[in-house]
Scaffold this motif. Sequence first.
Motif, short mmCIF file in Angstrom:
data_model
loop_
_atom_site.label_atom_id
_atom_site.label_comp_id
_atom_site.label_asym_id
_atom_site.label_seq_id
_atom_site.Cartn_x
_atom_site.Cartn_y
_atom_site.Cartn_z
N PRO A 14 0.39 3.85 -3.44
CA PRO A 14 -0.73 4.48 -2.74
C PRO A 14 -1.89 4.84 -3.67
O PRO A 14 -3.04 4.96 -3.21
N ASP A 15 -1.59 5.01 -4.96
CA ASP A 15 -2.65 5.42 -5.89
C ASP A 15 -3.35 4.25 -6.56
O ASP A 15 -4.22 4.45 -7.42
N ALA A 28 -2.45 -2.78 -5.96
CA ALA A 28 -1.29 -2.26 -5.22
C ALA A 28 -0.23 -3.35 -5.09
O ALA A 28 0.96 -3.11 -5.31
N GLN A 69 0.84 -1.21 0.00
CA GLN A 69 0.00 0.00 0.00
C GLN A 69 0.87 1.26 0.00
O GLN A 69 0.56 2.23 -0.66
N ALA A 95 -5.82 1.25 -7.49
CA ALA A 95 -7.29 1.24 -7.38
C ALA A 95 -7.77 0.37 -6.21
O ALA A 95 -8.81 0.63 -5.62
#
Length: 204
Positions: free
Chosen positions: A112-113, A120, A108, A115
């Motif tokens: 972080p971006d 991740a 994570q 979906a």
Amino acid sequence: MQTLAELLQASAALHSHLCPRQVLGVRMGLLAGRLLELELPRTDKRLLAIIETDGCAADGITVATGCRIGKRTMRFEDRGKVAATFVDTHTERAVRIAPRSESRALAQEYAPDAANHWQAQLAAYQEIPNPLLFVWQPVALTTAVQTLVGAEGVRVQCDVCGEEIINGRQVAHQDRIVCRSCAGDVYYLALPAVTLSPTPGTTI
Ligand SMILES: [Zn+2]
Ligand SMILES: [Zn+2]
């Protein structure tokens, strides 16, 4: 040597899609090659992979190392863990590699971006450095490599069922040479043949 991207592409082709555990498998295989100082993927039988779960990671390990069931260079010890032990059968040096328990949470942070968690992990497992992603330790097998691999080329007949037993997997039982099943080590029980009868009017 193939790049991680090329190996992931090959693994995805084998697996029909790419998933996080294949990435782990590919990277575990590559790491094993570095730790044992062996060129990968192997076309010979020098490297033996003992995998602790079936499923996605196994395909990644196969692609990275060349180890597979059909070549007798992959063994399955079902512990339900994405972990594997890699053995240099020439030197008997062996290393067990497992993902760190923090790897999911770390994914994570690295993506972080993404979906979702799955995306991740898929992205982050390609980026996280080995020491943060995996834990590994040298190990000694409790069964000699030669016993694990078996006696290739040996072929005997079971004294009880008459079936052929290869690779030295026969056992001595009550003064006879028998297969493991006839010695009582069973994974199935025979049912009446009628339960496999074809639909009336058809033939097998
Ligand atoms: Zn998968
Ligand atoms: Zn038998």
